[in-house]
Design a protein around this motif. Structure first.
Motif, mmCIF file in Angstrom:
data_model
loop_
_atom_site.group_PDB
_atom_site.id
_atom_site.type_symbol
_atom_site.label_atom_id
_atom_site.label_comp_id
_atom_site.label_asym_id
_atom_site.label_seq_id
_atom_site.Cartn_x
_atom_site.Cartn_y
_atom_site.Cartn_z
ATOM 1 N N ILE A 49 0.872 -1.163 0.000
ATOM 2 C CA ILE A 49 0.000 0.000 0.000
ATOM 3 C C ILE A 49 0.915 1.220 0.000
ATOM 4 O O ILE A 49 1.893 1.261 0.747
ATOM 5 N N GLU A 50 0.603 2.185 -0.854
ATOM 6 C CA GLU A 50 1.443 3.376 -0.956
ATOM 7 C C GLU A 50 0.689 4.589 -0.422
ATOM 8 O O GLU A 50 -0.457 4.822 -0.780
ATOM 9 N N ILE A 51 1.354 5.343 0.437
ATOM 10 C CA ILE A 51 0.797 6.568 0.999
ATOM 11 C C ILE A 51 1.617 7.732 0.458
ATOM 12 O O ILE A 51 2.845 7.693 0.492
ATOM 13 N N LYS A 52 0.917 8.750 -0.053
ATOM 14 C CA LYS A 52 1.592 9.939 -0.574
ATOM 15 C C LYS A 52 1.050 11.162 0.150
ATOM 16 O O LYS A 52 -0.142 11.237 0.433
ATOM 17 N N ALA A 53 1.915 12.128 0.432
ATOM 18 C CA ALA A 53 1.503 13.390 1.047
ATOM 19 C C ALA A 53 2.593 14.426 0.813
ATOM 20 O O ALA A 53 3.717 14.072 0.451
ATOM 21 N N ASN A 54 2.261 15.718 1.070
ATOM 22 C CA ASN A 54 3.254 16.757 0.821
ATOM 23 C C ASN A 54 4.182 16.990 2.011
ATOM 24 O O ASN A 54 5.104 17.771 1.927
ATOM 25 N N GLU A 84 9.724 4.039 6.112
ATOM 26 C CA GLU A 84 9.830 5.457 6.456
ATOM 27 C C GLU A 84 9.371 6.297 5.268
ATOM 28 O O GLU A 84 9.582 5.913 4.120
ATOM 29 N N PRO A 85 8.762 7.468 5.522
ATOM 30 C CA PRO A 85 8.395 8.360 4.408
ATOM 31 C C PRO A 85 9.657 8.869 3.716
ATOM 32 O O PRO A 85 10.577 9.335 4.381
ATOM 33 N N LYS A 86 9.702 8.745 2.399
ATOM 34 C CA LYS A 86 10.863 9.194 1.631
ATOM 35 C C LYS A 86 10.434 10.312 0.692
ATOM 36 O O LYS A 86 9.374 10.236 0.077
ATOM 37 N N LEU A 87 11.277 11.334 0.574
ATOM 38 C CA LEU A 87 10.986 12.448 -0.314
ATOM 39 C C LEU A 87 11.202 12.001 -1.758
ATOM 40 O O LEU A 87 12.244 11.459 -2.109
ATOM 41 N N SER A 88 10.167 12.210 -2.595
ATOM 42 C CA SER A 88 10.240 11.844 -4.005
ATOM 43 C C SER A 88 9.684 13.012 -4.806
ATOM 44 O O SER A 88 8.467 13.197 -4.889
ATOM 45 N N GLY A 89 10.570 13.822 -5.334
ATOM 46 C CA GLY A 89 10.122 15.039 -6.015
ATOM 47 C C GLY A 89 9.628 16.033 -4.978
ATOM 48 O O GLY A 89 10.354 16.427 -4.081
ATOM 49 N N LYS A 90 8.342 16.417 -5.080
ATOM 50 C CA LYS A 90 7.778 17.376 -4.132
ATOM 51 C C LYS A 90 6.930 16.693 -3.064
ATOM 52 O O LYS A 90 6.357 17.373 -2.221
#
Length: 163
Positions: A49-54, A84-90
């Motif tokens: 499951i993928e979680i995306k946020a700013n 862990e949340p990883k920065l990918s682009g913005k």
């Protein structure tokens, strides 16, 4: 008289996980603190499951909402393996894996636990990703189930095929 037995498995009810995911999507879409954060949660393949946020905090908050929904559906949090949340682009991306099946290492650990702390005469056999526990007395099998429920193992266990 034949031996009584049961199987120890670690299975995931995918429909319940999907329901929890859909409830999380709805809640993230409606909650004020998620407005404008670009927060989303969706399946990524069969077991992820993928979680995306700013922001990292919003990604973790979305994970917390998902965990809350999983618990409400009577699933164990031990089936989730969050990275862990990883920065990918913005945006920040977090991958949550679903853990299913009992690997060899855990199977040996459970088998040793049953041998060391369980009643005498109880046998545990590793069969692929599950364990078969057998004994002449049904009471001994109940004791093994109680023993394993009392231990804090790092996988979710279910007890099936009790006969």
């Amino acid at each position: 008289m034949a031996d009584s037995s049961f199987d120890i498995v670690s299975k995931i009810d995918r429909q319940e996980v999907d329901n929890a995911l859909n409830q999380t999507v709805k809640e993230i879409g409606h909650r004020f603190d998620f407005k404008g954060t670009g927060a989303s949660i969706a399946w990524s393949g069969q077991d992820n499951i993928e979680i995306k946020a700013n922001s990292e905090e919003r990604a973790n908050a979305a994970l917390d909402v998902f965990k809350e929904k999983v618990v409400k559906r009577n699933l164990s949090l031990k089936i989730l393996d969050a990275g862990e949340p990883k920065l990918s682009g913005k945006e920040y991306r977090m991958l949550v894996s679903l853990k299913e099946g009992i690997d060899q290492e855990n199977a040996k650990k459970i088998s040793k636990l049953i041998r060391d702390e369980g009643p005498k005469g109880v046998k545990a056999q590793i069969q692929g990703e599950e364990l078969r526990v057998s004994s002449k007395k049904k009471d001994d099998l109940q004791d093994v189930i109680s023993l394993l429920k009392g231990k804090d193992l790092d996988i979710a266990l279910q007890f099936v095929n009790y006969r």
